[in-house]
Design an enzyme around this catalytic site. Sequence first.
Site, PDB file in Angstrom:
ATOM      1  N   SER A  31      50.604   4.971  33.357  1.00 23.14           N
ATOM      2  CA  SER A  31      51.075   5.437  34.662  1.00 23.14           C
ATOM      3  C   SER A  31      50.223   6.577  35.214  1.00 23.14           C
ATOM      4  CB  SER A  31      52.546   5.875  34.587  1.00 23.14           C
ATOM      5  OG  SER A  31      52.709   6.926  33.653  1.00 23.14           O
ATOM      6  N   SER A 157      43.755  14.459  19.044  1.00 27.80           N
ATOM      7  CA  SER A 157      43.189  15.542  19.832  1.00 27.80           C
ATOM      8  C   SER A 157      42.526  16.555  18.914  1.00 27.80           C
ATOM      9  CB  SER A 157      44.298  16.247  20.631  1.00 27.80           C
ATOM     10  OG  SER A 157      43.826  17.431  21.253  1.00 27.80           O
ATOM     11  N   TYR A 177      59.173  28.047  17.097  1.00 30.32           N
ATOM     12  CA  TYR A 177      58.509  27.030  17.908  1.00 30.32           C
ATOM     13  C   TYR A 177      57.435  27.652  18.788  1.00 30.32           C
ATOM     14  CZ  TYR A 177      57.814  23.250  21.301  1.00 30.32           C
ATOM     15  OH  TYR A 177      57.260  22.258  22.100  1.00 30.32           O
TER      16      TYR A 177
END
Length: 319
Positions: A31, A157, A177
């Site tokens: 997309s 990556s 986090y």
Amino acid sequence: MADAFGATSTTDEVLAGVDLTGKRILVTGVSAGLGVETARTLAAHGAQVVGAARNLDKARGATELVRAQAAPGGGLELVELDLASLASVRACADALVADGRPFDLIIANAGVMACPKGQTADGFETQFGTNHLGHFVLVNRIATLMTPGARLVNLASAGHRFSDVDLEDPNFEHTEYTEFGAYGRSKTANILFAVEFDRRHKAHGVRATAVHPGGIRTELGRHMNPAHFQVMLDGINAANAAAGKPPFAFKTIPQGAATSVWSGIVASADEVGGLYCEDCHVAEPSEGTDLVGIRSYALDPDRARALWAKSEQMVGEQF
């Protein structure tokens, strides 16, 4: 031929003279960005592309050029896939298996990057759940459709260098986090998944590899704070300058998608199988602080097997 390409090579340069008529290829994330360009160049060289996307309306608009440039025999069909929902992943996989047509190549391109802490529909940390576990279930469920000679290309990556996987706390329930720490874990997982998938399937003529597309300005970076990104870029350029290297250069989208098609089609299977590629070549080991090369933990076969087992436990399914 495979050695003739590098960081600035484009998809069409890599596939120049290659006829993909009769090939059927699955690309996730069609997309926007790299997924659309990957689908475009494959269809333009005659492949039948199955494009997976969460938002089919968005994907239809984004892929008009894919259909317009498809060669005779080439084309695009779209399927719905939300990698952040295992119900969606399983429904997509089941439909593909029921259809029964084989795949010559699967390019696991879709993903999210550096997003705020969140959870998928199944309660997994968003980046690990979407980038790794969603593709883990999808690919394994349709692996029977991969014919001898087929390949899996996982988009990883250089971000894998930020962090190894944490098999004790994959959902950050006990760990602080950080957006790029979580991204690094998911990208390391993409590489380790390719390593173990390749080990399990190479005897049957099916191989797997992982790739770093390079730094590209796409929708993938929509969650990034521009100021934080500039600090990171400044740090990279300072390190490059200290090492006598040129400043970081962004790639165009056709340059960014080139390593995916190079490793999936042009390079020999034995050259790339079970390895990690960047700039249209197999990456060298590197434990340094820059963003070039592959860290040893990302290719560790024992780590890859352990991640596979942990992933099966998390999704409640054995492959």
